[in-house]
Design an enzyme around this catalytic site. Sequence first.
Site: not given
Length: 277
Positions: A9, A23, A78, A144
């Site tokens: 992101h 995030e 992430h 993640e």
Amino acid sequence: MKLYLDPGHGGQDPGAQGHGLNEKDLTLDIALKLQSILQNEYEEVEVKMSRTSDITKGLSQRTSEANSWGADYYLSIHINSAVSSAEGYEDYIYSGLSNSSTTAKYQNIIHGEDLRENELKDRGTKKANFLVLRESAMPAILTENGFITNTHDAALMKQSSWRQKVAQGHANGLAKAFKLKRKHSVPEHPPPPPAPVTLYKVFAGSFQSRKNADEQVASLHSKGFEAFVNSTTIFGETWYRVQTGAFESRNNADELLAQLKKAGYKDSFLVADTLFP
């Protein structure tokens, strides 16, 4: 080894949000910490980052850049989000790859090393058709690192020391997978280091209320499980973990975990602690 390091992101895309966190900020901080570890501690490692600041960058732009540069490995970092009860660590490789592929072998190594450091529940190795995994020309993984929507995980995320641990886990995994050499010379005949011991601790839940933890212990005792409360402080908050066992054998820990879940304790989880004599 040429690593393309991709903090997920950025810019106009904040990614997942929860508990006052974005995030994009967490992934960038972890990636910068990882870049520093690799470049300061290991030989012959080149790191190219998709972003080093809060900018907007498309997914295709990231993979094209990695492919053009000729990266040996693509690592995308992430933070997860879901319902508030979801917690833990998982990672992904491209769904079109076999379990015997080089990418899968790298995934297994990095997955194990991350769990040694990140203090998160193990959600397993997974596969998906994510663009950055599908379009990268080199082996690639997407990690993640906890759920921003979970109180326990988010409390960890707010700690710089925890984000450093996450970066260290990734660095250890990369070093092991690619056989990286440390920069500092080793004495010709160094004394043997003490052998670390990994303890696999099994927990049947984590609670902010001591009363709830004690009730869980009583419930476990009624079903023949040994259990006790193991308190820990995370970002200034006390959590009461209900521990049911600790093993040097991962198989033994997995067996107990399976027994707990079969008995109805669905929130049971395993934590690997490495102890140095």
